[in-house]
Design a protein around this motif. Sequence first.
Motif, PDB file in Angstrom:
ATOM      1  N   LEU A   1       0.835  -1.196   0.000  1.00  0.00           N
ATOM      2  CA  LEU A   1       0.000   0.000   0.000  1.00  0.00           C
ATOM      3  C   LEU A   1       0.877   1.256   0.000  1.00  0.00           C
ATOM      4  CD1 LEU A   1      -2.614   1.694   0.448  1.00  0.00           C
ATOM      5  CD2 LEU A   1      -2.306   1.267   2.897  1.00  0.00           C
ATOM      6  N   CYS A   2       1.859   1.287   0.892  1.00  0.00           N
ATOM      7  CA  CYS A   2       2.745   2.440   0.987  1.00  0.00           C
ATOM      8  C   CYS A   2       3.495   2.670  -0.317  1.00  0.00           C
ATOM      9  CB  CYS A   2       3.729   2.257   2.138  1.00  0.00           C
ATOM     10  SG  CYS A   2       2.991   2.440   3.775  1.00  0.00           S
ATOM     11  N   ARG A   3       4.012   1.618  -0.891  1.00  0.00           N
ATOM     12  CA  ARG A   3       4.760   1.767  -2.133  1.00  0.00           C
ATOM     13  C   ARG A   3       3.883   2.308  -3.250  1.00  0.00           C
ATOM     14  NH1 ARG A   3       8.243  -3.904  -1.679  1.00  0.00           N
ATOM     15  NH2 ARG A   3      10.006  -3.005  -0.495  1.00  0.00           N
ATOM     16  N   SER A   4       2.604   1.915  -3.265  1.00  0.00           N
ATOM     17  CA  SER A   4       1.694   2.433  -4.293  1.00  0.00           C
ATOM     18  C   SER A   4       1.456   3.926  -4.136  1.00  0.00           C
ATOM     19  CB  SER A   4       0.352   1.683  -4.235  1.00  0.00           C
ATOM     20  OG  SER A   4      -0.425   2.080  -3.109  1.00  0.00           O
ATOM     21  N   LEU A   5       1.689   4.446  -2.926  1.00  0.00           N
ATOM     22  CA  LEU A   5       1.509   5.866  -2.645  1.00  0.00           C
ATOM     23  C   LEU A   5       2.821   6.638  -2.675  1.00  0.00           C
ATOM     24  CD1 LEU A   5      -0.967   5.524   0.371  1.00  0.00           C
ATOM     25  CD2 LEU A   5      -1.551   6.169  -1.984  1.00  0.00           C
ATOM     26  N   GLY A   6       3.928   5.935  -2.877  1.00  0.00           N
ATOM     27  CA  GLY A   6       5.231   6.589  -2.866  1.00  0.00           C
ATOM     28  C   GLY A   6       5.798   6.825  -1.485  1.00  0.00           C
ATOM     29  N   VAL A   7       5.283   6.092  -0.490  1.00  0.00           N
ATOM     30  CA  VAL A   7       5.736   6.229   0.899  1.00  0.00           C
ATOM     31  C   VAL A   7       6.893   5.257   1.153  1.00  0.00           C
ATOM     32  CG1 VAL A   7       5.057   5.951   3.321  1.00  0.00           C
ATOM     33  CG2 VAL A   7       3.461   6.977   1.679  1.00  0.00           C
ATOM     34  N   VAL A   8       7.943   5.728   1.803  1.00  0.00           N
ATOM     35  CA  VAL A   8       9.098   4.892   2.135  1.00  0.00           C
ATOM     36  C   VAL A   8       8.769   4.028   3.341  1.00  0.00           C
ATOM     37  CG1 VAL A   8      11.529   4.884   2.838  1.00  0.00           C
ATOM     38  CG2 VAL A   8      10.681   6.644   1.256  1.00  0.00           C
ATOM     39  N   THR A   9       9.131   2.751   3.299  1.00  0.00           N
ATOM     40  CA  THR A   9       8.856   1.789   4.367  1.00  0.00           C
ATOM     41  C   THR A   9      10.158   1.183   4.886  1.00  0.00           C
ATOM     42  OG1 THR A   9       8.756  -0.300   3.129  1.00  0.00           O
ATOM     43  CG2 THR A   9       6.831   1.161   2.966  1.00  0.00           C
ATOM     44  N   PRO A  10      10.099   0.398   5.961  1.00  0.00           N
ATOM     45  CA  PRO A  10      11.308  -0.291   6.440  1.00  0.00           C
ATOM     46  C   PRO A  10      11.891  -1.296   5.451  1.00  0.00           C
ATOM     47  CG  PRO A  10       9.665  -0.169   8.189  1.00  0.00           C
ATOM     48  CD  PRO A  10       8.991   0.277   6.928  1.00  0.00           C
ATOM     49  N   GLU A  11      11.132  -1.647   4.418  1.00  0.00           N
ATOM     50  CA  GLU A  11      11.615  -2.620   3.434  1.00  0.00           C
ATOM     51  C   GLU A  11      12.284  -1.964   2.235  1.00  0.00           C
ATOM     52  OE1 GLU A  11      11.428  -5.652   4.701  1.00  0.00           O
ATOM     53  OE2 GLU A  11      10.402  -4.568   6.315  1.00  0.00           O
ATOM     54  N   ASP A  12      12.332  -0.643   2.211  1.00  0.00           N
ATOM     55  CA  ASP A  12      12.890   0.091   1.079  1.00  0.00           C
ATOM     56  C   ASP A  12      14.289   0.614   1.396  1.00  0.00           C
ATOM     57  OD1 ASP A  12      10.554  -0.176  -0.545  1.00  0.00           O
ATOM     58  OD2 ASP A  12       9.584   1.310   0.743  1.00  0.00           O
ATOM     59  N   PRO A  13      15.050   1.006   0.369  1.00  0.00           N
ATOM     60  CA  PRO A  13      16.350   1.634   0.632  1.00  0.00           C
ATOM     61  C   PRO A  13      16.174   2.855   1.549  1.00  0.00           C
ATOM     62  CG  PRO A  13      16.134   1.096  -1.700  1.00  0.00           C
ATOM     63  CD  PRO A  13      14.791   0.840  -1.086  1.00  0.00           C
ATOM     64  N   TYR A  14      17.077   3.007   2.496  1.00  0.00           N
ATOM     65  CA  TYR A  14      16.998   4.133   3.408  1.00  0.00           C
ATOM     66  C   TYR A  14      17.295   5.430   2.649  1.00  0.00           C
ATOM     67  CZ  TYR A  14      17.413   0.633   7.185  1.00  0.00           C
ATOM     68  OH  TYR A  14      17.223  -0.431   8.039  1.00  0.00           O
ATOM     69  N   PRO A  15      16.404   6.408   2.709  1.00  0.00           N
ATOM     70  CA  PRO A  15      16.665   7.660   1.992  1.00  0.00           C
ATOM     71  C   PRO A  15      17.686   8.532   2.704  1.00  0.00           C
ATOM     72  CG  PRO A  15      14.594   7.802   3.179  1.00  0.00           C
ATOM     73  CD  PRO A  15      15.084   6.392   3.357  1.00  0.00           C
ATOM     74  N   ARG A  16      18.359   9.360   1.921  1.00  0.00           N
ATOM     75  CA  ARG A  16      19.304  10.336   2.453  1.00  0.00           C
ATOM     76  C   ARG A  16      18.647  11.710   2.440  1.00  0.00           C
ATOM     77  NH1 ARG A  16      24.808   9.023   2.693  1.00  0.00           N
ATOM     78  NH2 ARG A  16      25.210   6.833   2.222  1.00  0.00           N
ATOM     79  N   TRP A  17      18.884  12.449   3.510  1.00  0.00           N
ATOM     80  CA  TRP A  17      18.299  13.790   3.644  1.00  0.00           C
ATOM     81  C   TRP A  17      19.416  14.765   3.965  1.00  0.00           C
ATOM     82  CZ3 TRP A  17      17.650  17.600   7.399  1.00  0.00           C
ATOM     83  CH2 TRP A  17      16.621  18.538   7.159  1.00  0.00           C
TER      84      TRP A  17
END
Length: 282
Positions: A95-111
Amino acid sequence: MNSGQGRLLAVSDLHVGMAANKPVTESLRPLGDEDWLIVAGDVAERFEEVAWALRLLTERFARVIWTPGNHELWTPRGDPVQLRGAERYAQLVELCRSLGVVTPEDPYPRWSWPGGEVVIAPVFQLYDYTFRAPGTHTKEESLARAHATGVVCTDEYLLHPDPYPAVDDWCRERVAATEKRLDSVDPATPLVLVSHWPLLREPTDVMWYPEFAQWCGTELTADWHTRYNVAVAVYGHLHIPRTTHHDGVRFEEVSIGYPREWRRRGHPRGLLRQILPEPQDA
């Protein structure tokens, strides 16, 4: 990667299934077009409510990072989505991925920000009953004490660990998998470590009912804030919004909580907590 001009904000425990909390969620807005938002669990119990809230937030914030709380993992009788345990979590991730939301299963984003760069690591670790009730020494004793005092988390009835034998088994698997990922992060880059449950037991010491602490985390994560290069640890779950420091690391509890709670205490730190750049009062 962002351009370095925005703010990193955080919130948790929106509980949008409660009528009074929905307008609170509807009021959440960024301070600028490049602001990112961390959502540290307990958005809602029903799938459609989780989807509504995350869709709303993705329309407003430049990026949204989510990790689950216990309430998203419940299987309420009235929810058309009756998946349990790990399957329910996997569906939430989709669900999150379909909305473009980052989850614990995705690559960690850099800010990035004028002070440097951080890696935002949303983690999902659950609990294993090791924050035991005072005077008890085993999971069984601690649970028995909770039942005897009438302080029992609804997780015992609605959070199913399938296919694991018990929640603590699922927790140990999550901790081991998460440590492998954290070990792979360049130790020179600071982390913003995001979890629903606190990494340490200490934040639970102020709870009115100490028996409830056993549903609030695991001793397996007690050294994460020092073992890894953690700049800030963000969490929720306790419904005690505040800033504390442990071993020199800033911990931010960012929950909204239930209406009966926030009506009494208000929102003295605001609805959204600024994580970075570090606010002057942190």
